[in-house]
Design a protein around this motif. Structure first.
Motif, PDB file in Angstrom:
ATOM      1  N   GLU A 126      -0.114  15.993  -1.619  1.00 57.94           N
ATOM      2  CA  GLU A 126      -1.050  15.149  -2.097  1.00 57.94           C
ATOM      3  C   GLU A 126      -2.489  16.818  -1.909  1.00 57.94           C
ATOM      4  O   GLU A 126      -1.663  17.299  -0.965  1.00 57.94           O
ATOM      5  CB  GLU A 126      -1.786  14.580  -1.046  1.00 57.94           C
ATOM      6  CG  GLU A 126      -3.432  13.878  -2.563  1.00 57.94           C
ATOM      7  CD  GLU A 126      -3.395  12.656  -1.618  1.00 57.94           C
ATOM      8  OE1 GLU A 126      -4.373  12.183  -2.616  1.00 57.94           O
ATOM      9  OE2 GLU A 126      -3.270  11.905  -1.009  1.00 57.94           O
ATOM     10  N   GLY A 154      -1.295   8.339  -4.133  1.00 56.40           N
ATOM     11  CA  GLY A 154      -2.013   7.827  -3.586  1.00 56.40           C
ATOM     12  C   GLY A 154      -1.293   6.325  -3.125  1.00 56.40           C
ATOM     13  O   GLY A 154      -0.008   6.140  -3.697  1.00 56.40           O
ATOM     14  N   ARG A 155      -1.857   5.465  -1.652  1.00 58.05           N
ATOM     15  CA  ARG A 155      -1.525   5.231  -1.452  1.00 58.05           C
ATOM     16  C   ARG A 155      -1.897   3.915  -2.116  1.00 58.05           C
ATOM     17  O   ARG A 155      -3.167   3.544  -1.780  1.00 58.05           O
ATOM     18  CB  ARG A 155      -1.581   4.881   0.006  1.00 58.05           C
ATOM     19  CG  ARG A 155      -0.277   6.152   1.184  1.00 58.05           C
ATOM     20  CD  ARG A 155      -0.330   6.051   2.200  1.00 58.05           C
ATOM     21  NE  ARG A 155       0.212   7.056   2.614  1.00 58.05           N
ATOM     22  CZ  ARG A 155      -0.596   8.110   3.034  1.00 58.05           C
ATOM     23  NH1 ARG A 155      -1.198   8.662   2.705  1.00 58.05           N
ATOM     24  NH2 ARG A 155       0.698   8.732   3.466  1.00 58.05           N
ATOM     25  N   LEU A 156      -1.317   2.566  -3.275  1.00 58.00           N
ATOM     26  CA  LEU A 156      -1.758   1.757  -4.530  1.00 58.00           C
ATOM     27  C   LEU A 156      -1.658   0.177  -3.923  1.00 58.00           C
ATOM     28  O   LEU A 156      -0.820  -0.052  -3.021  1.00 58.00           O
ATOM     29  CB  LEU A 156      -1.224   2.197  -5.104  1.00 58.00           C
ATOM     30  CG  LEU A 156      -1.464   1.225  -6.658  1.00 58.00           C
ATOM     31  CD1 LEU A 156      -3.446   1.883  -7.104  1.00 58.00           C
ATOM     32  CD2 LEU A 156      -1.071   1.289  -8.418  1.00 58.00           C
ATOM     33  N   VAL A 197      -2.450  10.993 -10.744  1.00 58.95           N
ATOM     34  CA  VAL A 197      -3.131  11.169  -9.922  1.00 58.95           C
ATOM     35  C   VAL A 197      -2.165  10.186  -8.661  1.00 58.95           C
ATOM     36  O   VAL A 197      -1.301   9.844  -9.228  1.00 58.95           O
ATOM     37  CB  VAL A 197      -4.231  10.493  -9.568  1.00 58.95           C
ATOM     38  CG1 VAL A 197      -3.731   8.849 -10.406  1.00 58.95           C
ATOM     39  CG2 VAL A 197      -5.353   9.545  -8.588  1.00 58.95           C
ATOM     40  N   ASN A 231       0.807  17.792  -6.528  1.00 61.89           N
ATOM     41  CA  ASN A 231       1.198  16.075  -5.774  1.00 61.89           C
ATOM     42  C   ASN A 231       2.854  15.960  -6.004  1.00 61.89           C
ATOM     43  O   ASN A 231       3.489  16.491  -7.395  1.00 61.89           O
ATOM     44  CB  ASN A 231      -0.064  15.598  -7.044  1.00 61.89           C
ATOM     45  CG  ASN A 231      -1.262  16.059  -6.271  1.00 61.89           C
ATOM     46  OD1 ASN A 231      -1.957  15.789  -5.623  1.00 61.89           O
ATOM     47  ND2 ASN A 231      -1.786  16.671  -7.700  1.00 61.89           N
ATOM     48  N   SER A 290     -10.039   5.537  -8.619  1.00 62.99           N
ATOM     49  CA  SER A 290      -9.016   6.625  -8.724  1.00 62.99           C
ATOM     50  C   SER A 290      -7.873   6.626 -10.173  1.00 62.99           C
ATOM     51  O   SER A 290      -7.998   7.281 -11.207  1.00 62.99           O
ATOM     52  CB  SER A 290      -8.672   7.316  -8.209  1.00 62.99           C
ATOM     53  OG  SER A 290      -7.889   7.283  -7.258  1.00 62.99           O
ATOM     54  N   PRO A 303      -6.231   2.996  -4.387  1.00 64.64           N
ATOM     55  CA  PRO A 303      -8.034   3.736  -4.342  1.00 64.64           C
ATOM     56  C   PRO A 303      -8.220   3.445  -6.209  1.00 64.64           C
ATOM     57  O   PRO A 303      -7.978   3.513  -7.425  1.00 64.64           O
ATOM     58  CB  PRO A 303      -7.795   4.642  -4.298  1.00 64.64           C
ATOM     59  CG  PRO A 303      -6.554   5.141  -4.122  1.00 64.64           C
ATOM     60  CD  PRO A 303      -6.225   4.315  -4.497  1.00 64.64           C
ATOM     61  N   ASN A 351       0.829  -1.170  -0.271  1.00 65.51           N
ATOM     62  CA  ASN A 351       0.069  -0.129  -0.166  1.00 65.51           C
ATOM     63  C   ASN A 351       0.978   0.619  -0.027  1.00 65.51           C
ATOM     64  O   ASN A 351       0.562   2.079   0.884  1.00 65.51           O
ATOM     65  CB  ASN A 351      -0.857   0.089   1.000  1.00 65.51           C
ATOM     66  CG  ASN A 351      -2.069   0.572   0.899  1.00 65.51           C
ATOM     67  OD1 ASN A 351      -2.566   1.043   0.105  1.00 65.51           O
ATOM     68  ND2 ASN A 351      -2.642   1.598   2.054  1.00 65.51           N
ATOM     69  N   GLY A 397       2.781   3.991  -1.936  1.00 62.28           N
ATOM     70  CA  GLY A 397       2.671   6.177  -2.522  1.00 62.28           C
ATOM     71  C   GLY A 397       2.397   5.077  -3.847  1.00 62.28           C
ATOM     72  O   GLY A 397       4.020   4.541  -4.126  1.00 62.28           O
ATOM     73  N   LEU A 420       4.100   8.668  -0.405  1.00 68.77           N
ATOM     74  CA  LEU A 420       3.756   9.641  -0.724  1.00 68.77           C
ATOM     75  C   LEU A 420       4.372  11.534   0.029  1.00 68.77           C
ATOM     76  O   LEU A 420       4.627  11.719   1.278  1.00 68.77           O
ATOM     77  CB  LEU A 420       2.182   9.351  -0.817  1.00 68.77           C
ATOM     78  CG  LEU A 420       1.297  10.179  -1.075  1.00 68.77           C
ATOM     79  CD1 LEU A 420       1.207  10.616  -2.475  1.00 68.77           C
ATOM     80  CD2 LEU A 420      -0.028  10.180  -0.722  1.00 68.77           C
ATOM     81  N   GLU A 470       3.149   3.687   5.263  1.00 63.87           N
ATOM     82  CA  GLU A 470       3.835   2.794   4.355  1.00 63.87           C
ATOM     83  C   GLU A 470       4.405   1.486   4.567  1.00 63.87           C
ATOM     84  O   GLU A 470       4.899   0.629   3.064  1.00 63.87           O
ATOM     85  CB  GLU A 470       3.908   3.783   2.825  1.00 63.87           C
ATOM     86  CG  GLU A 470       2.868   4.525   2.730  1.00 63.87           C
ATOM     87  CD  GLU A 470       3.250   5.522   0.874  1.00 63.87           C
ATOM     88  OE1 GLU A 470       4.517   5.027   0.931  1.00 63.87           O
ATOM     89  OE2 GLU A 470       2.525   6.560   1.303  1.00 63.87           O
TER      90      GLU A 470
END
Length: 581
Positions: free
Chosen positions: A475, A351-353, A349, A540, A459, A457, A336, A338, A472, A486
């Motif tokens: 943002e 985020g924590r992916l 975009v 970002n 997105s 997410p 999870n 960045g 990350l 993370e």
């Protein structure tokens, strides 16, 4: 405009490119020549060059801008015009040289015909090698002095001659000395100075010494009489802006956090520019496994510019984070962490992916824990042809399930104790079960499977290109650094090290940025780095792999460090520029 050149920031890497990349293409005039080697006064270097005939039927010689800076000592000045590059070389003012791009956009050649004529260079192409012989030169005198900012070396010459810094090591902490080697294409009997080794050869003089961990050698040149001046400075370097191509700008500046000063190198892209694309890079189209230097990766993919990207397992030589290119998952995200996604219109975009991925079998759905990853854990791991032609077991006992055309072909036990490669079918994939024997009954030969994938997410789902690293940083304009969230190791936040990042500004421009040492000290902590990128206007931003991996490449050279300090990485992010014919 200042004639000073920061040799440390410019770096010097000129890595060989294949002749096939540089040979003339059908779109060029028949009389155009191109090559990948330069022989300067009898010594070979990997350098991109071209010769062509202009509208007046005159022969024009062009050499890539990085090669001219790093092999001849030309100083590159500020410019907002990608078709004109101001240079200074033993002259009082900067003067423009015309720019011509290589057909694939990897290099921009500067028209050095005026220099050839003015300084009586002999130029002869031989196959893919361009031979340049400069008139013999002599060093008439050499003196060392002390300036308020540090030591100064002054070389008085009988005529202008090429020079280069061919070695400048890196100090990770900023406190250990660095090795410096300076070569001047001139002969001379130089008086010995303590701490400096002088090696004289026919028409060449090499000086070797050590300088402070964050000391920068800064060059300037004078004409009457011809002099090369090297200042060893410890202050903040001057700013510089070069519009390298339409939509691609190279900048160098210093960001202040109170009394702390961080020199940074940036590439600023306008992604809507016709012919400009940004894509992830990995080993090659056949495999994601392996390591190479950033220039090697960029040149394999024919990228004009690049920055190092995600983390990787150095032993397994495999990625530890997301790589998605043109909607294909080359490697999946982990922990999870960045990530950043982008498209060709400039949308971003961050985020924590993570990846929600399942395989549906006749008996039900099962989770897939990793995709083409160097991060090995219990469960089902997916290996697609993007991993390579075959898979070799990574843990003690595993079960490899071969799938072709969505049907199970076989199951076979495998062990890292007696590793045997298992072929990955081009029309399928492998599922590797680790400590997951309870799932094996779901995969009898002939069973039909279906893999379902969605990012979290959601997105991220609409973005064809994604790279994961972390943490990350920023943002929506706010610093959101949380390394623990993370699952980075304790103390990472406070560790001072070279850093890399990618992000965007509110005007839609995408930014690559690197930094190495602060002025008179080590690199930034993660907390400082988040503040630096925020001050640079990034709304970002995601931290990329740092330390020795941090590097920024442009037009054949590293622009933020010397080539001798570069290390091998697994993946990167490239910028592709296709000039209009």
């Amino acid at each position: 405009m200042s004639q000073h050149s920061d040799l440390w920031r410019r770096g010097a890497v000129l890595v060989a490119v294949t002749a096939s990349t540089l040979l003339a293409t059908a779109s060029l005039q028949a009389q155009t020549l191109q090559g990948d080697r330069l022989n300067l006064n009898g010594r070979d270097y990997p350098v991109a060059w071209s010769q062509w005939t202009n509208d007046q039927n005159q022969q024009i010689t062009g050499i890539s801008d990085g090669a001219l800076a790093n092999r001849f000592g030309l100083l590159l000045g500020d410019t907002n015009d990608p078709w004109q590059q101001p240079v200074a070389w033993f002259q009082e003012q900067f003067s423009p040289l015309a720019v011509r791009f290589s057909p694939n956009g990897m290099y921009r050649y500067l028209d050095i015909t005026p220099l050839i004529q003015q300084h009586q260079w002999q130029v002869q192409p031989q196959g893919t090698t361009l031979r340049i012989t400069t008139p013999p030169s002599r060093i008439l005198s050499w003196r060392q002095g002390r300036q308020p900012w540090g030591d100064r070396w002054v070389f008085e010459l009988d005529r202008p001659t090429p020079w280069q810094v061919n070695r400048l090591t890196f100090s990770r902490t900023g406190t250990t000395p660095r090795d410096l080697s300076l070569t001047i294409e001139a002969s001379g009997q130089l008086a010995a100075i303590a701490g400096v080794k002088i090696t004289a050869a026919a028409n060449r003089t090499v000086l070797e010494t050590q300088i402070g961990g964050t000391t920068r050698p800064v060059a300037s040149m004078l004409l009457n009489p011809p002099r090369l001046v090297i200042d060893f400075r410890n202050d903040a370097p001057p700013a510089r802006t070069i519009q390298w191509a339409p939509g691609l700008r190279w900048q160098e500046q210093t960001v202040n956090l109170g009394a702390r000063q961080f020199p940074v190198s940036l590439l600023v892209m306008t992604p809507q520019t016709p012919g400009l694309r940004i894509r992830p890079l990995w080993m090659n189209s056949a495999t994601v496994v392996g390591l190479a230097t950033l220039p090697e990766l960029a040149q394999r993919w024919q990228a004009a510019a690049a920055i190092n990207a995600g983390f990787f397992n150095r032993d397994r030589q495999a990625p530890l984070g997301a790589i998605r290119s043109e909607n294909q998952w080359i490697s999946g995200p982990i922990l999870n962490r960045g990530a950043i996604g982008w498209n060709d219109t400039g949308q971003i975009v961050v985020g924590r992916l993570s990846l929600r991925q399942t395989v549906t079998t006749p008996s039900g759905a099962l989770p897939i824990v990793t995709v083409n990853s160097g991060y090995v854990q219990a469960g089902l791991a997916l290996y697609t042809p993007a991993w390579g032609a075959s898979y070799t077991p990574k843990t003690g006992i595993e079960t490899v399930i071969t799938v072709r055309n969505e049907q199970v072909i076989s199951q076979r036990p495998a062990s890292s104790n007696q590793p045997q490669a298992v072929a990955i079918p081009r029309d399928g994939y492998l599922l590797v079960a680790r400590n997951f024997n309870s799932a094996l009954g779901n995969f009898p030969p002939g069973a039909t499977l279906q893999i379902n994938t969605s990012p979290v997410p959601a997105s991220f789902d609409g973005f064809a290109n994604i790279v994961g690293a972390g943490p990350l940083l920023v943002e929506q304009g706010r610093v959101v650094l949380n390394a623990a969230l993370e699952q980075f190791g304790a103390g990472l936040d406070a560790q001072a090290a070279p850093r890399s990042a990618m992000g965007n500004r509110s005007d839609g421009r995408i930014v690559f940025v690197t930094t190495h040492n602060r002025v008179a000290g080590s690199g930034p902590t993660l907390g400082e780095w988040a503040q630096v990128v925020q001050q640079l206007g990034l709304v970002n931003a995601v931290n990329l792999d740092g330390g020795s991996s941090s590097a920024l490449y442009l037009g054949g050279v590293l622009v933020d460090r010397h080539s001798v300090t570069t290390t091998r990485v697994n993946n990167a992010i490239g910028v592709f520029w296709q000039p209009t014919p």
